[in-house]
Scaffold this active site. Structure first.
Site, PDB file in Angstrom:
ATOM      1  N   TYR A 157       0.840  -1.206   0.000  1.00  0.00           N
ATOM      2  CA  TYR A 157       0.000   0.000   0.000  1.00  0.00           C
ATOM      3  C   TYR A 157       0.876   1.258   0.000  1.00  0.00           C
ATOM      4  CZ  TYR A 157      -4.324   2.629   0.902  1.00  0.00           C
ATOM      5  OH  TYR A 157      -5.395   3.492   0.801  1.00  0.00           O
ATOM      6  N   LYS A 164      -2.941   8.388   3.418  1.00  0.00           N
ATOM      7  CA  LYS A 164      -4.116   8.167   4.278  1.00  0.00           C
ATOM      8  C   LYS A 164      -3.842   8.654   5.714  1.00  0.00           C
ATOM      9  CE  LYS A 164      -7.180   6.245   1.487  1.00  0.00           C
ATOM     10  NZ  LYS A 164      -8.309   7.050   1.007  1.00  0.00           N
TER      11      LYS A 164
END
Ligand SMILES: NC(=O)c1ccc[n+]([C@@H]2O[C@H](COP(=O)([O-])OP(=O)(O)OC[C@H]3O[C@@H](n4cnc5c(N)ncnc54)[C@H](O)[C@@H]3O)[C@@H](O)[C@H]2O)c1
Ligand SMILES: Cc1c(CN(C)C(=O)CCc2cnc3c(c2)CCC(=O)N3)oc2ccccc12
Length: 258
Positions: A157, A164
């Site tokens: 990720y 995020k």
């Protein structure tokens, strides 16, 4: 009659009927909200217009979140048709695909980092700035969509997790600033879901299956479940909640699973 009766909601991030933003729009409409949608680029226009029709709205506006002019144009139009805004939903993320494979130290580039943060994190501030006067007028609520990768190092990720983390900190800073204006800002953190944004990810299918088995509720979450929580958090039922990230992931994040 629903708990969002009379509320006016602008939803940014519908690409198709698998989008998390679509789940949010559908559940908010089911609770009585009036919906406006934006679409990114001409190729998504017709599909989003069809979805708008299904949701009983004709307010469908072009928006690339990297364009301050397009952001201004969207809220000028919302001012004209609605005169205020009760709900702003941000469900947008992007990093160059090559950022999302392998070790972060190998995949990360200066430009990829900038792009990921501009589109996936700064855009929440940019949209809230653009809608501020309208949100203030109606004492509105802002909602965004995060992922576990903000708090844990999820393999592959990479820079999206860093973006995020920035997005979740943005939720707290906006909440702290805007509470005095009666504007609440929250996030839902969703478990993995098969959407367009997930389609381009290597081994996503096996990740979904592994996650379902390791999740207390033993199943992946759906866009409707994420939508229900987002609808609640943007409603008067959540009037005491701001600056929070609420997991909608079947409990995956509370387990020690790898
Ligand atoms: N699918 C998952 O597993 C999952 C899990 C947790 C969180 N999320 C988050 O949910 C949100 C929505 O993603 P999704 O999974 O519904 O996929 P999706 O592809 O349906 O939605 C992503 C949206 O971002 C939009 N977008 C990208 N760049 C943009 C730009 N420059 N301007 C305007 N719009 C832009 C796309 O047009 C699309 O509508 C993202 O923030 C994503 O990080 C997804
Ligand atoms: C879960 C999960 C996701 C879904 N998710 C939470 C996301 O936030 C996906 C966001 C995303 C952002 N940018 C791009 C893409 C997806 C794919 C296509 C592209 O070119 N760029 O993505 C992963 C990537 C690696 C590991 C897990 C995951």
């Amino acid at each position: 009659m629903g708990f969002l009766d009379g509320k006016k909601a602008l939803i940014v991030g519908v690409a198709n009927n698998k989008s998390i933003a679509y789940g949010i729009a559908k559940q908010m409409q089911a609770q009585g909200a009036e919906i406006a949608l934006t679409f990114q680029g001409e190729k998504l226009k017709s599909r989003v217009e069809k979805i708008a029709e299904e949701l009983g709205t004709s307010i469908v506006l072009p928006l690339d979140v990297t364009s301050d002019e397009e952001i201004t144009a969207v809220f000028t139009e919302i001012e004209k048709v609605w005169g205020g805004l009760d709900i702003l939903v941000h469900s947008v993320a992007f990093a160059p695909r090559e950022e999302l494979e392998g070790r972060m130290i190998d995949a990360s580039t200066r430009q990829g980092f900038a792009i990921a943060h501009d589109i996936s994190a700064y855009s929440l501030t940019a949209l809230t700035k653009g809608g501020y006067e309208l949100l203030k007028k109606n004492k509105g609520a802002v909602m965004t969509v995060s992922y576990l990768g903000a708090e844990r190092a999820v393999p592959n990720y990479n820079v999206m997790g860093i973006a995020k983390a920035s997005l979740e900190a943005t939720v707290r800073y906006l909440a702290a600033d805007l509470g005095q204006d009666g504007i609440r800002v929250n996030a839902v953190s969703a478990g993995p879901i098969r959407t367009l944004a997930a389609a381009g990810i290597k081994d996503f299918r096996s990740m979904l299956e592994k996650a379902a088995l390791a999740t207390p509720l033993r199943q992946n979450v759906t866009i409707e479940e994420v939508g229900n929580t987002a609808a609640f958090l943007c409603s008067d039922l959540a009037s005491g909640i701001t600056g929070e990230v609420t997991y909608v992931d079947g409990g995956y994040n509370i387990t020690a699973s790898t």
